[in-house]
Design an enzyme around this catalytic site. Structure first.
Site, PDB file in Angstrom:
ATOM      1  N   HIS A 219      52.285  14.630 -18.282  1.00 12.40           N
ATOM      2  CA  HIS A 219      52.710  13.744 -19.347  1.00 12.40           C
ATOM      3  C   HIS A 219      53.776  12.750 -18.964  1.00 12.40           C
ATOM      4  O   HIS A 219      53.870  11.673 -19.547  1.00 12.40           O
ATOM      5  CB  HIS A 219      53.119  14.562 -20.565  1.00 12.40           C
ATOM      6  CG  HIS A 219      52.245  14.179 -21.673  1.00 12.40           C
ATOM      7  ND1 HIS A 219      50.948  14.606 -21.732  1.00 12.40           N
ATOM      8  CD2 HIS A 219      52.421  13.288 -22.663  1.00 12.40           C
ATOM      9  CE1 HIS A 219      50.383  14.025 -22.756  1.00 12.40           C
ATOM     10  NE2 HIS A 219      51.246  13.220 -23.336  1.00 12.40           N
ATOM     11  N   GLU A 464      38.678  19.168 -25.047  1.00  9.27           N
ATOM     12  CA  GLU A 464      39.499  19.168 -23.840  1.00  9.27           C
ATOM     13  C   GLU A 464      39.612  20.560 -23.208  1.00  9.27           C
ATOM     14  O   GLU A 464      40.309  20.747 -22.228  1.00  9.27           O
ATOM     15  CB  GLU A 464      40.882  18.587 -24.126  1.00  9.27           C
ATOM     16  CG  GLU A 464      41.616  19.214 -25.288  1.00  9.27           C
ATOM     17  CD  GLU A 464      42.969  18.554 -25.562  1.00  9.27           C
ATOM     18  OE1 GLU A 464      43.445  17.761 -24.737  1.00  9.27           O
ATOM     19  OE2 GLU A 464      43.549  18.856 -26.617  1.00  9.27           O
ATOM     20  N   ASP A 488      42.969  17.204 -19.919  1.00  8.68           N
ATOM     21  CA  ASP A 488      42.985  18.666 -19.967  1.00  8.68           C
ATOM     22  C   ASP A 488      41.624  19.245 -19.591  1.00  8.68           C
ATOM     23  O   ASP A 488      41.550  20.306 -18.973  1.00  8.68           O
ATOM     24  CB  ASP A 488      43.405  19.154 -21.366  1.00  8.68           C
ATOM     25  CG  ASP A 488      44.916  19.126 -21.521  1.00  8.68           C
ATOM     26  OD1 ASP A 488      45.607  19.509 -20.565  1.00  8.68           O
ATOM     27  OD2 ASP A 488      45.403  18.685 -22.581  1.00  8.68           O
ATOM     28  N   CYS A 535      39.540   9.547 -24.856  1.00 11.69           N
ATOM     29  CA  CYS A 535      40.930   9.098 -24.933  1.00 11.69           C
ATOM     30  C   CYS A 535      41.780   9.667 -23.795  1.00 11.69           C
ATOM     31  O   CYS A 535      42.984   9.471 -23.764  1.00 11.69           O
ATOM     32  CB  CYS A 535      41.551   9.431 -26.283  1.00 11.69           C
ATOM     33  SG  CYS A 535      41.631  11.193 -26.607  1.00 11.69           S
TER      34      CYS A 535
HETATM   35  C1  PEP Z   1      43.695  14.794 -22.700  1.00 13.57           C
HETATM   36  O1  PEP Z   1      43.942  15.976 -22.448  1.00 13.57           O
HETATM   37  O2  PEP Z   1      42.830  14.123 -22.086  1.00 13.57           O
HETATM   38  C2  PEP Z   1      44.441  14.089 -23.759  1.00 13.57           C
HETATM   39  C3  PEP Z   1      44.130  12.875 -24.132  1.00 13.57           C
HETATM   40  O3  PEP Z   1      45.497  14.751 -24.300  1.00 13.57           O
HETATM   41  P1  PEP Z   1      46.929  14.863 -23.599  1.00 13.57           P
HETATM   42  O4  PEP Z   1      46.921  13.979 -22.382  1.00 13.57           O
HETATM   43  O5  PEP Z   1      47.916  14.420 -24.618  1.00 13.57           O
HETATM   44  O6  PEP Z   1      47.027  16.289 -23.280  1.00 13.57           O
HETATM   45 MG    MG Z   2      45.165  17.110 -23.847  1.00 20.68          MG
END
Ligand code: PEP
Ligand code: MG
Length: 605
Positions: A219, A464, A488, A535
Site C-alpha cells: 500500500h 481478490e 490481493d 481496480c
Molecule cells: C486489490 O487488492 O487489487 C485492491 C484493489 O485492493 P487493495 O489494493 O486496496 O488491497
Molecule cells: Mg485488496
C-alpha cells in the site's frame, strides 16, 4: 572556520579545505522502482521519533488480550529485524559486519525469555497497558546499565532502548514522526514507510522517498503512485549509504537511488525530469476525449481514490467516476474512531464533488499491511496478518464499525450515485450478512427521519481472494457488481506477499493461475449480467490494457496519475485484435510465454 578535535588537541582548518576533504563520491543504489518519475532533492533521513506512550489500567479480564497484543508487537519487531539482518548479510566490509552484529543482538533481545518475561509480569502484576510496561522495563534496564559507569554497558543500554522503542512503535502503530517540519525539496530516506506515513506526505514539499523495506504492490507503493511521488523501495544499503543533507536523486522509473550525484548526472536527471513533465502536460489534452478503441468500443475509465485531496486531480484527469474509494484514510494517523457524522461529511463531499458521476465506496479494509492506529486494540496482527482478521471479517466481527460506515454511505448516497463495495469477500454468507446489516441500518435511519439513498445503493464484492473467484457464479447471484482486485488476488493465488521486497520478483499478475481466476470471475459476472470492473494496479498499467479489455472488461479504475496513459493506449487499440490475443494468452501455461505474447502485441501498436 571550523574547529575540530584531533589527538586531544584543538586544530583549525579552513572551511574550503574541509569541504574538499568531505566531498563525497557519487553512490548508486538499486531497488524496486514502485512509483515512476524523477525526484531530486536533499536527503532527510527519518529517525524514530519520540513516542507518546499512553499509560492506562487494563481490567483483569482483558489482561490475556493485552498480553496477546504485546506478543503480536514482539513478533512483528522480530520479523522487521530479521529482514534487516537478511539484508545486512548481502553487504561486505567492516561496517556491514558491525551492522550485522548489532541487528543480531537486537534479535536476541527480542527472543530473550528474561526480557519478555519481565514485561509480561509487569502487565500481569500491575495491570498496566503493554506500551507502558515496555517503557518501564527498558527504563529500568537502561538506568541499571548507566549506574555501572561502563561505556560498553551504557551502549548496550541504548540497544535495549532501541529494541523497546521498536516494540512500542509496533504496539501503538504510530510509527515515526510526521513530515511537517521538512524543508522544501526533501527526499525522505527511511528503513520503512507505512501507508499511513505516506498519507502525511505533501508532494509540494517532498520530492520522493526511498526505503530499505517494502514491495512494489504494497500500500505504501500504491499511495506513492497516487500522490505522484517518485519512490524506490527495498533498497539494500540505503541506511548508512545516505545521510541527511546529501543531495539525492530518486529514479522511481528505473529503481535507482543516486546519492551525491556528479554534476553531469544531476544535469542529465534534470533533463529527464523536464521531459517527463512535458509528457504529462501533453497527455492532459486527452482529458475530455472519450476512451474509445480504434474500432469503436467505449471504455469507462474511473479513478481509485486513496485520500479526499486527490479528488480535484481525478476530475482534472477526466475520471468518469470513482471506481474505488478506499475508506482507510478516515482511520489513519489518529487515536479515535471517526463517527457517522464525520464519515458522512467526508463521503458526501466526494460524492457531491463528482457531480453525478458514480462513486464506489469500499468498506474498511484495515488489517494485514494496512494498519490503523485508531483501531488499535481491535486489530491484533496475529501470526499471519494477511490471513487474519482483516477487511470484511473485521467489519462483521465488530458490527458497530460496519453499521457506522453503512449509515454514512447511505446518507452520502443522497448527494449522488453511490455504490458500496466489500473487500476480501470469500463466501456468499458474508454478502448476506452485510446486506442484512444494510437493511437494518436503512430502517433505523428512516425511522429517525434521516434522508438516505433511495433505492438503496448497489452492493458489490471485490474478487481478490482465490476462493471468491472460484465461487464467482454463486457470488454473482448475491452481489450487484464485481470489482476485481488483482493486487490481493495475485498475492493470495501465488502465496507471495505484495509488500515484501524479497519476493517482489516473483509477484506476477500474468501467472496463468491468476489470469484464469480473473477470466472465470469475468465470465461469471457476464452470465449473471452484473457489471464487472478491474481496480487492482494492473488496471493502471497500459501494458495490461489489451489483455484486460480482451477478456471482456469495459470498466477500469486506477490511480489518477495512470489515467492519461491508459486512455492513450485505448485510443490506439484494436479491440478485435486484443480479444484474439487474449484468447491466445489464455491458452498458455507459461507466464514467460504470456509476457512475450503481451509485449509483442504492445510493440506492434
Ligand atoms: C486489490 O487488492 O487489487 C485492491 C484493489 O485492493 P487493495 O489494493 O486496496 O488491497
Ligand atoms: Mg485488496
Amino acid at each position: 572556520m571550523k574547529t575540530e578535535r584531533k589527538g586531544g588537541r584543538k586544530t583549525r582548518r579552513s572551511t574550503a579545505a574541509a569541504k574538499t576533504k568531505t566531498k563525497a563520491a557519487q553512490r548508486v543504489f538499486e531497488g524496486l522502482g514502485v512509483s515512476p518519475g524523477v525526484g531530486i532533492g536533499v536527503a532527510h533521513q527519518r529517525e524514530s521519533g519520540e513516542i507518546q506512550v499512553l499509560e492506562y489500567q487494563v481490567p483483569a479480564r482483558r489482561i490475556p488480550e493485552e498480553l496477546e497484543r504485546f506478543h503480536g508487537a514482539v513478533a512483528r519487531s522480530r520479523r522487521q529485524v530479521a529482514k534487516l539482518v537478511a539484508k545486512a548479510e548481502r553487504f561486505h566490509g567492516a561496517a556491514a559486519e558491525e551492522l550485522g552484529y548489532l541487528l543480531e543482538a537486537h534479535l536476541q533481545m527480542l527472543k530473550s525469555a528474561s526480557l519478555i518475561g519481565a514485561i509480561e509480569r509487569r502487565i500481569e502484576d500491575t495491570r498496566c497497558n503493554a506500551e507502558s510496561a515496555v517503557m518501564s522495563e527498558i527504563g529500568a534496564i537502561v538506568e541499571n546499565f548507566a549506574a555501572m559507569n561502563d561505556p560498553y554497558l551504557a551502549a548496550r543500554g541504548q540497544d535495549v532502548r532501541e529494541v523497546g522503542l521498536r516494540v512500542v512503535r509496533n504496539l501503538t502503530k504510530t510509527s515515526y514522526t510526521g513530515f511537517g517540519q521538512l524543508e522544501p525539496n526533501s527526499i525522505v530516506i527511511a528503513e520503512e514507510i507505512t501507508p499511513a506515513d505516506t498519507a502525511l506526505m505533501d508532494p509540494r514539499q517532498i520530492r520522493g522517498f526511498a526505503t530499505v523495506l517494502g514491495g512494489a504492490e504494497g500500500h505504501t507503493a500504491i499511495m506513492a503512485r497516487s500522490l505522484g511521488l517518485p519512490a524506490v523501495l527495498g533498497v539494500t544499503g540505503l541506511i548508512g549509504g545516505a545521510k541527511s543533507g546529501d543531495t539525492v536523486i530518486v529514479d522511481g522509473s528505473n529503481g535507482r537511488v543516486i546519492v551525491n550525484p556528479t554534476a553531469r548526472c544531476l544535469a542529465d536527471y534534470g533533463r529527464r525530469r523536464k521531459a517527463l513533465e512535458r509528457e504529462a502536460r501533453s497527455l492532459t489534452r486527452l482529458r475530455n476525449v472519450p476512451a474509445v478503441t480504434r474500432d469503436g468500443t467505449r471504455i469507462d475509465l474511473q479513478a481509485n481514490l486513496e485520500l479526499p485531496r486527490e479528488l480535484a486531480q481525478a476530475l482534472a484527469a477526466g475520471a468518469e467516476g470513482i471506481g474505488l474509494l478506499r475508506t482507510e484514510f478516515l482511520y489513519m494517523n489518529r487515536d479515535d474512531l471517526p463517527d457517522e457524522e464525520e464519515q458522512c461529511a467526508a463521503l458526501s463531499e466526494i460524492v457531491a464533488g463528482m457531480a453525478g458521476r458514480p462513486v464506489t465506496v469500499r468498506t474498511l479494509d484495515i488489517g494485514g499491511e494496512k494498519l490503523a492506529t485508531s483501531l488499535g486494540p481491535h486489530v491484533s496482527e496475529g501470526l499471519n496478518p494477511a490471513l487474519g482478521l482483516r477487511a470484511i471479517r473485521l467489519s462483521l466481527k465488530r458490527p458497530k464499525l460496519l453499521e457506522t460506515q453503512l449509515a454514512a454511505m447511505l446518507r452520502a448516497g443522497v448527494c449522488g450515485p453511490l455504490r458500496i463495495l466489500l473487500p476480501m469477500i470469500s463466501t456468499v454468507y458474508e454478502v448476506h450478512e452485510v446486506r442484512k446489516c444494510l437493511h437494518k441500518v436503512a430502517r433505523r435511519l428512516k425511522r429517525r427521519g434521516v434522508k438516505i439513498a433511495d433505492p438503496l445503493p448497489p452492493l458489490g464484492v471485490m474478487i481478490e481472494v482465490p476462493g471468491a473467484a472460484l465461487v464467482a457464479d454463486s457470488l454473482a447471484n448475491v452481489a450487484d457488481f464485481f470489482a476485481i482486485g488483482s493486487n490481493d488476488l495475485t498475492m493470495y493465488t501465488l502465496a507471495i506477499d505484495r509488500g515484501e521486497e524479497q519476493v517482489a520478483h516473483l509477484y506476477n499478475p500474468l501467472h496463468p493461475a491468476v489470469l484464469r481466476l480473473v477470466q472465470f470471475s469475468i465470465e461469471a459476472a457476464f452470465r449473471a449480467r452484473i457489471p464487472v470492473s478491474v481496480c487492482g494496479e494492473i488496471a493502471g498499467n497500459p501494458r495490461f490494457t489489451p489483455l484486460i479489455l480482451g477478456l471482456g472488461v469495459r470498466e477500469l479504475s486506477m490511480t489518477t496519475n495512470a489515467l492519461p496513459r491508459v486512455k492513450s493506449r485505448i485510443l490506439r487499440l484494436d479491440m478485435q485484435a486484443a480479444t484474439q490475443r487474449a484468447r491466445t494468452i489464455m491458452d498458455q501455461s507459461d507466464s514467460g510465454r504470456i509476457s512475450a505474447l503481451l509485449d509483442d502485441f504492445n510493440e506492434a501498436g
